[in-house]
Scaffold this active site. Sequence first.
Site, PDB file in Angstrom:
ATOM      1  N   CYS A 190     -75.917 -16.919  83.125  1.00  0.00           N
ATOM      2  CA  CYS A 190     -75.201 -15.668  83.353  1.00  0.00           C
ATOM      3  C   CYS A 190     -75.685 -15.074  84.667  1.00  0.00           C
ATOM      4  O   CYS A 190     -76.701 -15.495  85.220  1.00  0.00           O
ATOM      5  CB  CYS A 190     -75.456 -14.679  82.211  1.00  0.00           C
ATOM      6  SG  CYS A 190     -77.197 -14.218  82.027  1.00  0.00           S
ATOM      7  N   HIS A 246     -88.333 -16.157  86.261  1.00  0.00           N
ATOM      8  CA  HIS A 246     -86.965 -16.201  86.793  1.00  0.00           C
ATOM      9  C   HIS A 246     -86.904 -15.582  88.185  1.00  0.00           C
ATOM     10  O   HIS A 246     -86.564 -14.416  88.338  1.00  0.00           O
ATOM     11  CB  HIS A 246     -86.035 -15.466  85.828  1.00  0.00           C
ATOM     12  CG  HIS A 246     -84.648 -15.268  86.338  1.00  0.00           C
ATOM     13  ND1 HIS A 246     -83.951 -16.264  87.010  1.00  0.00           N
ATOM     14  CD2 HIS A 246     -83.817 -14.186  86.296  1.00  0.00           C
ATOM     15  CE1 HIS A 246     -82.754 -15.801  87.338  1.00  0.00           C
ATOM     16  NE2 HIS A 246     -82.657 -14.543  86.926  1.00  0.00           N
ATOM     17  N   CYS A 294     -78.010 -14.117  89.784  1.00  0.00           N
ATOM     18  CA  CYS A 294     -78.901 -15.108  89.179  1.00  0.00           C
ATOM     19  C   CYS A 294     -78.397 -16.537  89.286  1.00  0.00           C
ATOM     20  O   CYS A 294     -79.111 -17.469  88.885  1.00  0.00           O
ATOM     21  CB  CYS A 294     -79.148 -14.755  87.715  1.00  0.00           C
ATOM     22  SG  CYS A 294     -79.965 -13.165  87.502  1.00  0.00           S
TER      23      CYS A 294
END
EC number: 2.3.1.155
Length: 449
Positions: free
Chosen positions: A433, A403, A137
Amino acid sequence: MTSMLTHAIRNLPASSAWAARGCKYLYISLKLELIAVQPKSKKTLAKSGVKNIVVVEGVRIPFLQSGTSYADLMPHDLARAALQGLLNRTSVPKDVVDYIVYGTVIQEVKTSNVAREAALGAGFSDKTPAHTVTMACISSNQAMTTGVGLIAAGQCDVVVAGGVELMSDVPIRHSRKMRKTMLTLNRAKTLGQKLSLISKIRPDYFAPELPAVAEFSTSETMGHSADRLAAAFAISRLEQDEYALRRETVTKDNGIRPSSMEQMGKLKPAFVKPFGTVTAANSSFLTDGASAILLMSEEKALAMGYKPKAYLRDFVYVSQDPKDQLLLGPTYATPKVLEKAGLTMADIDVFEFHEAFAGQILANLKAMDSDWFAQNYMGRKSKVGAPPLEKFNTWGGSLSLGHPFGATGCRLVITAAHRLKKEGGQYGLVAACAAGGQGHAMIVELYPQ
């Protein structure tokens, strides 16, 4: 660790100010006109002998729920659109760009170096090198800091960084047994050898192998980890749902899900069943999207007549246990980047943190506000403190906007820059994170008005 954290959290206040204020701040459209406000007078983070790296501009295409309008496209199509948008917004000559770096997570096998294919499709010179990075991510965060490194080292003056993810069409492989058989079959010389190999194929060989949604090292999905993290830090289902409701509808992204506490309360747990607290409503959804950002040395930007938006200053990457601390990257990265920059939490005017799950972000806020956690897990004397919610993700976060794994980092940075200008701040803190127990944090400084 979960039992230890749970025991510790029981000693913390049952209700925190940031939790109580959770529903008061609404998300607003990124299309608001940005009105310059005089920033507070603070020291600059410029360092003697170190090049100033600036953000000239950043863009993204609309973030859409997977399986909707982008479903028939390929990742390089989305990345190309973002790059073309950046070119249109900045009018930067294509041949001035020295390098292009893109982040992605689940790669399309036909365009494994999606940065190169998207750049060519967008009309960049075939003489402009491009490569693709992956770091879960924080892939576009890594793309940006790779660009920062290239400019700081004097290798480049102008770098385009970005990220892309297309969850609507992920590569699905044959099983390993079938792949091995097919590769061997391709090397078979005689008809007898081929028939012999074919005769060994069994029905289970045809079972598809889907892209992994679990941690390789632990075989646990991120959702399971979020549920356990929420339990460890005593984050209730109610707190998560209240946090997830901090939004209002925007006009272009289609992932916003207007709802109510009553509607959200009816949803069943998504991962830990039947008693988990993480649901589809308080998790980020599978998203298609792409982003792009134009980075330059300050000297180059000014020489070309650009007014930069922000400086990219100190940044850090962190790693920790992917089993019990998978999603705590912001907690570990924040104090490190503040110390590196010589700042405190009180100096930060804008916080832009990636939200994988409401339980994950609330657990990070509790961990950051816990002396016990700092002392027992981080080797620190005291807590760094939790960001105040009135400064935190006020224009929307991953829970509402979406996302796209490889693209979120650039969204965080450019949003921080725009918020600093509109709100009259000087320093923004971006943090996220990532799978594998990794994390990232960066300081963004408003360019002098």
